[in-house]
Design an enzyme around this catalytic site. Structure first.
Site, PDB file in Angstrom:
ATOM      1  N   HIS A 155      -4.238  -8.444   0.824  1.00 14.90           N
ATOM      2  CA  HIS A 155      -3.829  -8.649   2.227  1.00 14.90           C
ATOM      3  C   HIS A 155      -4.760  -7.916   3.184  1.00 14.90           C
ATOM      4  CE1 HIS A 155      -2.273  -4.543   2.382  1.00 14.90           C
ATOM      5  NE2 HIS A 155      -1.498  -4.782   1.332  1.00 14.90           N
ATOM      6  N   CYS A 163      -1.769  -2.451  -3.746  1.00 17.45           N
ATOM      7  CA  CYS A 163      -2.383  -3.742  -3.401  1.00 17.45           C
ATOM      8  C   CYS A 163      -3.898  -3.593  -3.277  1.00 17.45           C
ATOM      9  CB  CYS A 163      -1.807  -4.273  -2.087  1.00 17.45           C
ATOM     10  SG  CYS A 163      -0.021  -4.567  -2.135  1.00 17.45           S
TER      11      CYS A 163
END
Length: 514
Positions: A155, A163
């Site tokens: 992202h 992430c």
């Protein structure tokens, strides 16, 4: 047959050399997201499309993503018209959390490593991190090994907790690559997440890492892609990844029991040749790294080397840097010396903490002793005060009363040297004598019972006085004189008695000494 295998391997090697030298690295990153009205429909720049065309790659051709944690790189590969994949873009990952190694459980801050199929459903246009692509963790391998976790993404926003986080300018392009591939008919985009490029030198450098066996398994899939330039067919059996396996009848293996599966003969021969070359390179690397250990940096150490990049940005912007720049290769001797220093420092801290604890205990003991001494002193003062006799009445009141009585003495008695009590006693004695002289003689029976009155009678209350027999005046005077000597009073004075029996000295005898 042998000639065909060698020719195939040569062709693969030539393909590898050709596509790695002609790539588009970080081209077209000048995206201004503030000017993008619809981020999900953003179109790749003309510069990127022109480069793709020169590489014989269609705009909507299949795509695959490759991640290398240690370098902090995310690569975009697209298939050309021969169905061989070539790298189109290479992005510097802005932030990834944890250390090298697989994602094991929720909350361990690890970013996934492995092979993950991504479908259109994994695209998230409404992410709070600008745009996001779900990694698909946990996959079948993760599930079979008990690994778990949720919401592991690629992202934007450059902020990571498990992430792979890019900048908004980067993720808008990566999202566009995936969107165009799905439009072109691709069913699943393969995400390959590696700890590092799985070369012989890197494998030798990380040989002491506890994840080395897991990485050896990933290396097989890495080699398949390096040789074929196609994403391998990934399956899971016996809790392990297997790649490009086929059954005995030649059909692709999709999972289940590992018995009776193998690679196609041509691919198997190419892999064997590659393994031989790899072994020679690994032996050479082991000599280079003999007696050394690679110290992988922590996330905090990676952040420290790129701290200047945070200046002038919001707090959420948190780049982490890469492990190669922050890590360190050390000899065993250096590690032992460092370990010894660390142990000595830890021992010093323990000793300092112990001394501080002892000092604190001594201080508390001193405070308790002082408190006990103060309490004992207070009790001693209270005990000493209890031994002093306390009068039942205030002595000051009696003194004031005496002074008041003295102030009330008749003016004609001011010259008297005796107190009020002595004067009263003398007066009573005199009155008794005078009264005795004037009282008529009692009867014979009364005279026998009556006591002899002397000066001491002055101490007897008047209510108890009894009539006495009349005596001659000389005897009364002698008795009065004797009473005066015994009571240290003056000569009795004549008194008069009224009807009620009270006596008082005649006023004309005021010169008499009381």
């Amino acid at each position: 047959m042998r000639l065909k295998v060698l020719a195939a391997v040569s062709l693969i090697a030539l393909t590898v050399a050709g596509c790695t030298n002609d790539t588009l690295d970080d081209v077209g990153n000048g995206v201004d997201v503030r000017k993008v009205s619809n981020k999900t429909q953003y179109q790749l720049s003309g510069q990127v499309l022109s480069k793709m065309a020169s590489m014989n790659i269609d705009r909507n051709a299949p795509v695959t993503f490759r991640i290398f944690k240690e370098e902090g790189r995310l690569e975009v590969w697209k298939a050309d018209r021969s169905n061989r994949f070539q790298m189109i873009k290479s992005y510097q990952i802005c932030a990834w959390s944890g250390k090298l190694g697989p994602k094991i459980k929720e909350g361990d801050r690890q970013a996934p490593e492995g092979f993950y199929p991504l479908g259109p459903q994994h695209l998230n246009p409404n992410s709070q991190y600008y745009l996001a692509i779900n990694t698909g963790f946990p996959n079948r391998f993760d599930q079979s090994n008990g690994f778990f976790g949720t919401n592991l993404m690629i992202h934007g926003a450059c902020s990571s907790s498990g992430c792979y986080s890019m900048t908004d300018e980067q993720i808008i392009e990566i999202f566009a690559f995936a969107r165009d591939a799905f439009k072109g008919g691709q069913k699943a985009i393969q995400l390959q997440a590696y700890p590092f490029r799985m070369t012989a030198e890197n494998m030798a450098r990380h040989r002491d890492n506890p994840n080395i066996e897991f990485w050896k398994m990933l290396k097989v899939g890495y080699d398949h892609f390096q040789l074929t330039k196609r994403p391998p067919e990934v399956a899971v059996c016996d809790k392990k990844y297997v790649f490009n396996q086929v059954k005995a009848d030649g059909t692709p293996f999709a999972g289940g029991q590992c018995d009776g599966i193998s690679n196609a003969p041509q691919l198997q021969a190419a892999l064997a040749a590659n393994e031989k070359s790899y072994a020679a390179e690994y032996a050479k690397a082991m000599k280079k790294y003999d007696g050394t250990v690679w110290l992988e940096p922590s996330e905090a150490q990676r952040k420290a080397i790129v701290a200047d990049k945070r200046k002038g940005r919001e707090l959420a912007y948190a780049p982490t840097g890469n492990s190669i720049d922050a890590g360190k290769l050390m000899t065993v001797r250096e590690i032992e010396a460092q370990k010894k220093r660390a142990e000595e420092e830890a021992q010093r801290k323990i000793e300092m903490a112990e001394r501080a604890k002892q000092q604190e205990e001594a201080r508390k003991a001193a405070e308790l002793k002082k408190l006990a001494d103060d309490v004992a002193a207070q009790k001693a003062q209270q005990t000493a005060g209890a031994d002093v006799a306390v009068p039942s009445a205030n002595p000051g009141i009696a003194s004031v009363q005496a002074e008041t009585e003295a102030a009330r003495k008749p003016f004609w008695k001011l010259w008297s040297s005796k107190g009020t009590a002595a004067s009263g006693a003398s007066g009573e004695a005199t009155a008794t004598a005078t009264t005795s002289a004037s009282v008529p003689a009692p009867t014979q029976s009364n005279a026998a019972d009556a006591p002899v009155t002397t000066g001491a009678v002055a101490d007897t209350p008047r209510q108890q006085e009894q009539p006495v027999a009349p005596q001659p005046a000389e005897a009364a005077a002698a008795d009065a004189g004797a009473g005066a000597e015994s009571s240290e009073s003056v000569a009795p004075a004549e008194t008069t008695a009224d009807a009620s029996g009270s006596q008082e000295v005649p006023f004309w005898k005021f010169w008499k000494k009381q």
